[in-house]
Design a protein around this motif. Structure first.
Motif, PDB file in Angstrom:
ATOM      1  N   GLY A 172      39.793  39.942  37.296  1.00 49.76           N
ATOM      2  CA  GLY A 172      40.518  40.982  38.373  1.00 49.76           C
ATOM      3  C   GLY A 172      41.151  39.763  39.470  1.00 49.76           C
ATOM      4  O   GLY A 172      42.481  40.171  39.823  1.00 49.76           O
ATOM      5  N   VAL A 173      40.737  38.610  39.610  1.00 48.56           N
ATOM      6  CA  VAL A 173      41.536  37.677  40.514  1.00 48.56           C
ATOM      7  C   VAL A 173      42.714  37.161  39.794  1.00 48.56           C
ATOM      8  O   VAL A 173      43.500  37.164  40.388  1.00 48.56           O
ATOM      9  CB  VAL A 173      40.350  36.458  40.758  1.00 48.56           C
ATOM     10  CG1 VAL A 173      41.041  35.351  41.277  1.00 48.56           C
ATOM     11  CG2 VAL A 173      39.335  36.841  41.659  1.00 48.56           C
ATOM     12  N   THR A 174      42.576  37.186  38.320  1.00 59.46           N
ATOM     13  CA  THR A 174      43.852  36.538  37.669  1.00 59.46           C
ATOM     14  C   THR A 174      44.894  37.502  37.552  1.00 59.46           C
ATOM     15  O   THR A 174      46.338  37.271  38.005  1.00 59.46           O
ATOM     16  CB  THR A 174      43.412  36.291  36.099  1.00 59.46           C
ATOM     17  OG1 THR A 174      42.298  35.410  35.997  1.00 59.46           O
ATOM     18  CG2 THR A 174      44.525  35.763  35.258  1.00 59.46           C
ATOM     19  N   LEU A 175      44.535  39.033  37.514  1.00 60.81           N
ATOM     20  CA  LEU A 175      45.569  40.104  37.524  1.00 60.81           C
ATOM     21  C   LEU A 175      46.062  40.068  38.966  1.00 60.81           C
ATOM     22  O   LEU A 175      47.270  40.123  39.181  1.00 60.81           O
ATOM     23  CB  LEU A 175      45.011  41.308  37.294  1.00 60.81           C
ATOM     24  CG  LEU A 175      44.506  41.486  35.947  1.00 60.81           C
ATOM     25  CD1 LEU A 175      43.832  42.729  35.489  1.00 60.81           C
ATOM     26  CD2 LEU A 175      45.914  41.515  34.928  1.00 60.81           C
ATOM     27  N   GLY A 204      38.201  45.128  39.222  1.00 59.94           N
ATOM     28  CA  GLY A 204      37.579  43.992  38.713  1.00 59.94           C
ATOM     29  C   GLY A 204      36.714  43.116  39.600  1.00 59.94           C
ATOM     30  O   GLY A 204      35.681  42.738  39.484  1.00 59.94           O
ATOM     31  N   VAL A 205      37.607  42.794  40.836  1.00 58.95           N
ATOM     32  CA  VAL A 205      37.016  41.749  41.707  1.00 58.95           C
ATOM     33  C   VAL A 205      35.711  42.900  42.588  1.00 58.95           C
ATOM     34  O   VAL A 205      34.667  42.199  42.893  1.00 58.95           O
ATOM     35  CB  VAL A 205      38.044  41.555  42.932  1.00 58.95           C
ATOM     36  CG1 VAL A 205      37.365  40.996  44.094  1.00 58.95           C
ATOM     37  CG2 VAL A 205      38.850  40.693  42.265  1.00 58.95           C
ATOM     38  N   PHE A 206      36.046  43.989  42.981  1.00 60.51           N
ATOM     39  CA  PHE A 206      35.106  44.787  43.274  1.00 60.51           C
ATOM     40  C   PHE A 206      33.847  45.099  42.465  1.00 60.51           C
ATOM     41  O   PHE A 206      32.703  45.304  42.781  1.00 60.51           O
ATOM     42  CB  PHE A 206      35.553  46.370  43.827  1.00 60.51           C
ATOM     43  CG  PHE A 206      36.054  46.143  45.164  1.00 60.51           C
ATOM     44  CD1 PHE A 206      35.418  47.050  46.101  1.00 60.51           C
ATOM     45  CD2 PHE A 206      37.419  45.548  45.609  1.00 60.51           C
ATOM     46  CE1 PHE A 206      35.757  46.862  47.719  1.00 60.51           C
ATOM     47  CE2 PHE A 206      37.536  45.721  46.800  1.00 60.51           C
ATOM     48  CZ  PHE A 206      37.135  46.342  47.908  1.00 60.51           C
ATOM     49  N   GLY A 207      34.132  45.013  41.046  1.00 67.01           N
ATOM     50  CA  GLY A 207      33.110  45.328  40.125  1.00 67.01           C
ATOM     51  C   GLY A 207      31.917  43.975  40.238  1.00 67.01           C
ATOM     52  O   GLY A 207      30.865  44.152  40.186  1.00 67.01           O
TER      53      GLY A 207
END
Length: 425
Positions: A172-175, A204-207
């Protein structure tokens, strides 16, 4: 180009925890098994130093290239984390006294707490990931600290789900970095980026953060770890990481350009409902507390839902976090004091044999319900007010219904506690 404001004095609370952990590792190499109290003293001194340093933190500012933010959220997060760490150390002393790896226990607690503190002040996605990992890896070792079958199984489940969540978070951070062109919160620009990429990145980050707080759908580790780990470790794991992760989620909200609150509100409603109804059928007191912590996460997420919609959001989150930490650790302190009483029936007649323990337990359980005048009542009232003020009246109604429902399983534990039969422990 952003100037690097390298001011180590701004990070004194974090430095105290880090230095104590490093010195603790060295102490552990020389201290005899029966005299490891210097490590406890070192951890307590580091906590006191962190609290004092926080009191003199100075004005709101960002340091180290704006990657770390010192403000009300960070400072109160420091107070809550460090205060909870002191409480966790206090209930661990008797349980682990004379253990051959006693020093390592406190080192892992210091590192895990440091990770939680870093998450509260992270103003950059990469620093958030670093804090997340620091608040995760030591906890995997803590979960299996007893080296028994149940604890090892719990640690393995915790690690596998945590590793998966960490990978999802990094993806998520990458995206978000690719879409926004930066990882620092002030520089990242997501408004004009592809909506699909941004949405996947945010999920992704929140996951990853949902795993850390034990929210649905990444809550499966909570009951197993709470039951399998040693009671003081269970108290630590179900309290301190949540503080850092929830404040980190609150900071991320203003970056999100899409209409996200409804999704988070649905997650909050499902989390509190699942936690409460799953707790109905629990006779094991630690599993009951595990599902109770899941339900509390649902209430806490209400403040995140309205982070940009209500002035009540930030104070309600901080008040509830402090109240939850004190109350949850208090309930676990009683569990730690009665290690043989693993089921609800084991607490029968506790008020007759150990009245002070019974009073503390009843107050904490009623506090988790949100009964006035307990601290959690103030926290719940604040988040309910924030939800209504932010336009989520339906979520406040769902939370109120869940609060009433939760009375049932807490009373299942309170009723035998106040009976006059003799406790077996």
């Amino acid at each position: 180009m952003t100037m690097m404001d390298e001011d180590p004095s701004a990070l004194l609370p974090e430095i105290f925890l880090a230095v104590a952990a490093v010195l603790g590792l060295l102490l552990g190499s020389y201290l005899p098994r029966k005299r490891q109290w210097p490590m406890i003293a070192l951890a307590v001194v580091a906590c006191i130093g962190g609290v004092v340093a926080t009191a003199f933190a100075g004005p709101t500012r960002t340091v180290f290239g704006e990657s770390y933010r010192i403000d009300v959220l960070t400072n109160l997060g420091r107070y809550i984390v460090i205060g909870s760490l002191l409480f966790a150390i206090g209930i661990s002393v008797k349980h682990f006294q004379g253990h051959k790896r006693e020093t390592e226990l406190y080192v892992l607690m210091l590192l895990g707490s440091l990770g939680a503190v870093v998450m509260t002040g992270a103003n950059d996605l990469m620093l958030l990931v670093a804090g997340y990992l620091l608040a995760s890896i030591p906890l995997y070792a803590l979960a299996g600290f007893g080296k028994d079958n149940v604890g090892t199984e719990a640690a393995l489940k915790y690690y596998l789900l945590g590793a998966f969540s960490g990978i999802v978070m990094l993806a998520g951070v990458t995206l978000l970095f690719g879409a926004g062109g930066a990882t620092g919160y002030p520089e990242i620009k997501l408004a004009g980026a592809s909506g699909v990429i941004v949405a996947i990145g945010i999920v992704g980050v929140f996951g990853g953060l949902l795993f850390k707080i034990g929210g649905v759908p990444l809550h499966f580790w909570v009951p197993d770890v709470t039951e399998g780990a040693r009671p003081p470790v269970a108290a630590f794991v179900t309290t301190i990481p949540k503080i850092g992760a929830l404040i980190a989620m609150f900071r991320l909200v203003p970056l999100i350009p899409v209409d996200w609150p409804v999704l988070v509100a649905v997650i909050a409603a499902i989390t509190m409902t699942l936690g409460n109804f799953a707790a109905f059928f629990q006779d094991n007191v630690r599993r009951l507390l595990a599902y109770s912590t899941i339900s509390q996460v649902g209430y806490l997420l209400m403040a995140v839902v309205v982070a940009t919609r209500s002035d009540w959001a930030q104070p309600s989150l901080l008040v509830y976090l402090a109240a939850y930490a004190l109350t949850n650790l208090g309930a676990f302190a009683v569990v730690c004091a009665l290690p043989q009483a693993t089921t609800i029936s084991g607490y029968r007649g506790l008020f007759r044999t150990r009245p002070w323990l019974a009073i503390v337990l009843v107050v904490c359980l009623l506090g988790l319900v949100g009964t006035p005048p307990t601290p959690v009542f103030v926290g719940k009232l604040a988040v309910f007010t924030a939800a209504v003020d932010g336009g989520f009246t339906w979520l406040a109604i769902v939370a109120a219904i869940n609060t009433v429902v939760s009375v049932f399983y807490y009373l299942r534990w309170i009723a035998p506690t106040v009976r006059t039969d003799v406790v077996r422990s």
